[in-house]
Design a protein around this motif. Sequence first.
Motif, mmCIF file in Angstrom:
data_model
loop_
_atom_site.group_PDB
_atom_site.id
_atom_site.type_symbol
_atom_site.label_atom_id
_atom_site.label_comp_id
_atom_site.label_asym_id
_atom_site.label_seq_id
_atom_site.Cartn_x
_atom_site.Cartn_y
_atom_site.Cartn_z
ATOM 1 N N ASP A 5 24.843 38.627 35.210
ATOM 2 C CA ASP A 5 26.032 38.073 35.868
ATOM 3 C C ASP A 5 27.286 38.765 35.362
ATOM 4 O O ASP A 5 28.202 39.074 36.135
ATOM 5 N N VAL A 6 27.365 38.989 34.052
ATOM 6 C CA VAL A 6 28.555 39.611 33.462
ATOM 7 C C VAL A 6 28.709 41.041 33.984
ATOM 8 O O VAL A 6 29.813 41.463 34.351
ATOM 9 N N VAL B 202 30.032 40.685 37.628
ATOM 10 C CA VAL B 202 31.455 40.349 37.803
ATOM 11 C C VAL B 202 32.343 41.462 37.258
ATOM 12 O O VAL B 202 33.426 41.707 37.795
ATOM 13 N N ARG C 29 31.708 44.584 37.502
ATOM 14 C CA ARG C 29 31.728 45.571 38.594
ATOM 15 C C ARG C 29 32.684 45.109 39.698
ATOM 16 O O ARG C 29 33.481 45.894 40.212
ATOM 17 N N LEU C 30 32.614 43.828 40.046
ATOM 18 C CA LEU C 30 33.516 43.295 41.080
ATOM 19 C C LEU C 30 34.978 43.450 40.658
ATOM 20 O O LEU C 30 35.853 43.696 41.492
ATOM 21 N N ALA C 31 35.246 43.287 39.364
ATOM 22 C CA ALA C 31 36.613 43.345 38.844
ATOM 23 C C ALA C 31 37.014 44.760 38.436
ATOM 24 O O ALA C 31 38.095 44.958 37.879
ATOM 25 N N ARG C 32 36.174 45.745 38.738
ATOM 26 C CA ARG C 32 36.439 47.147 38.374
ATOM 27 C C ARG C 32 36.701 47.303 36.877
ATOM 28 O O ARG C 32 37.724 47.831 36.448
ATOM 29 N N LEU C 33 35.750 46.762 36.093
ATOM 30 C CA LEU C 33 35.768 46.946 34.650
ATOM 31 C C LEU C 33 34.433 47.537 34.243
ATOM 32 O O LEU C 33 33.394 47.142 34.767
ATOM 33 N N SER C 34 34.464 48.479 33.321
ATOM 34 C CA SER C 34 33.244 49.093 32.818
ATOM 35 C C SER C 34 33.005 48.580 31.396
ATOM 36 O O SER C 34 33.910 48.616 30.562
ATOM 37 N N LEU C 35 31.815 48.072 31.111
ATOM 38 C CA LEU C 35 31.532 47.488 29.804
ATOM 39 C C LEU C 35 30.445 48.270 29.087
ATOM 40 O O LEU C 35 29.490 48.739 29.703
ATOM 41 N N GLU D 97 29.617 45.178 24.561
ATOM 42 C CA GLU D 97 30.590 44.291 25.215
ATOM 43 C C GLU D 97 29.890 43.304 26.138
ATOM 44 O O GLU D 97 30.284 42.135 26.228
ATOM 45 N N PHE E 153 30.649 39.461 25.577
ATOM 46 C CA PHE E 153 31.300 38.708 26.660
ATOM 47 C C PHE E 153 30.359 37.644 27.227
ATOM 48 O O PHE E 153 30.794 36.553 27.598
ATOM 49 N N PRO F 29 43.051 59.666 44.328
ATOM 50 C CA PRO F 29 41.923 60.596 44.472
ATOM 51 C C PRO F 29 41.125 60.296 45.741
ATOM 52 O O PRO F 29 41.434 59.357 46.469
ATOM 53 N N ILE G 280 38.753 58.912 48.463
ATOM 54 C CA ILE G 280 38.333 57.535 48.708
ATOM 55 C C ILE G 280 36.906 57.491 49.226
ATOM 56 O O ILE G 280 36.136 56.597 48.891
#
Lengths: 100, 480
Positions: free
Chosen positions: A9-10, A13, A15-21, A25, A29, A93, A95
Amino acid sequence: MTSRITADDVVHVARLARLSLTDDEVTTFTDQLAAVLDHAADVEALSIDDVPPMIHPWPLRNVMRPDEVGATLDRDEVLAHAPATEEGQFRVPAILGDEP
Amino acid sequence: MTDWVGRSAADIAAAVRSGEVTARSVVDEHLAVIDAGDGPINAFNLVTADAARQSADAVDATIAAGGDPGPLAGVPVALKDNLCTRGIPTTCSSRILEGWRPPYDATVVQLLASAGAVSVGKTNLDEFAMGSSTENSAFGPTRNPRDPSRVPGGSSGGSAAAVAAGFTPVALGSDTGGSIRQPAALCGVVGLKPTYGLVSRYGLVAFASSLDQIGPFSATVADAALMLGVIAGHDPADSTSIPEPVPSYTESLSAGVAGLRVGVVRELTGEGIAPDVAARVNAAVAALSAAGAEVTEVSVPAVTYGLSAYYLIAPAEASSNLARYDGVRFGLRVDAPTTDAMMTATRTAGFGAEVKRRIMLGTYALSTGYYDAYYGKAQRVRTLIARDFAAAYDTVDVLVSPTSPTTAFAFGAKADPLSMYLNDVCTIPSNLAGHPAISVPFGTGDDAMPVGVQLMAPALAETTLLSAAAVLEAASGVAS
């Protein structure tokens, strides 16, 4: 009741929020978000489907104004602090596709 | 030469208006104190000394020409660094906005300048106002002027510390779940969160739009009233701003509390509140009673769900509001071959851990399959809290609780996010309801650190709130 948040799930979400962990992490998280969601179990357990949701402190209405031309932000001033611009527009850049 | 450092905004404005002292001299004194003292405190992200001197000179020129610069003539103010200032960096203490210069001023910034105030700089905060200790700043923590080994609270820790250290007599902060009141309590100053919509949010960088509200820090209750009178009022640029006339907050300050019905909130004064903090709240209640208030204990049952509801609603709104930081229009960009990869690289490098945590929590609470269980349920709880407050205000005029469960804690003491969130248990309910609340210093705890007492009131009851706060302030020096 839903289950506690999983590592999958983490990752989803993030990926949905455009964060790379990193893997570390994801682990950290997942534990931290699970603790917060566990705390929210008190709210989750309430039977209050008959209570209307409150989305805002006051009833929201459309706010209208006269359709008159007024001052707007200066385009050059706005663009001066954009990361990249071209011909008076924001430049980004590629698209489409994976490669530029 | 620090004749005017430590004086109230009201005194400074009166002296500048009467020609007793120049605005330039006042601001130079304060800039000197900041220069000498802010190194170890780190209240400021940026000190705008040259601009401050120019503003002060303009105030003095107005007076020399026979004009009146306004009710804050020559008063140095500090601005939380999530308030947009045209041409002056506004970072939200985040790498993602480092170096960005807004193309416009927040409405409150314009209003302060129009009233003759002199902005001296931008204060530190937890990144994007997410935190209760100012430890989450990308530019290092702010330290509590009363004891530099402890946090100043947050998220407006820089503004609270600036006032507590005497760097400025007044400052502005923002309060989404307690971010003005809690640092005010921990630093021993006055902090006011006005009614939602009383002060324009135009130019306040959004965290949780249905909760955010701008308000003042000050050393005195009278200065809080003075500041509120300047920044309150309808603003067509903020569609949530209340189109009502603004009363005089300073004229009613000495109304007293004789006959005022004061309710002590049972759910916020028992379990989880440190004994020394509870003792100070009891002393404050006794002081209100001695001044003629009718004190009772009241129950507001739903506030016990406030923390859980808040930590679903605020992150949900934040996850939407912070989608705008994508490396396209302002701030940081980390280059990558595609726009999607650029956005991910930028946000990953630009946001700190607490901001990422809340964005993910909010995204999760809003996602398919969980929306009803979390976000939807939290919104219904918000209704319950508003109803319980309304029922309480049928029988009392003002509610009392601690502002924070403890005095200021040590750096690193609340490394676990949930333990940090628990700091906000007393302050969150007023944000969820949209009501005004104020933290007033009332003595110290066993550790000699300040304790804040919170007064709450119904929407737009700031006059009542401030006059009750003035009574507490007067009693705080004598009651022990």
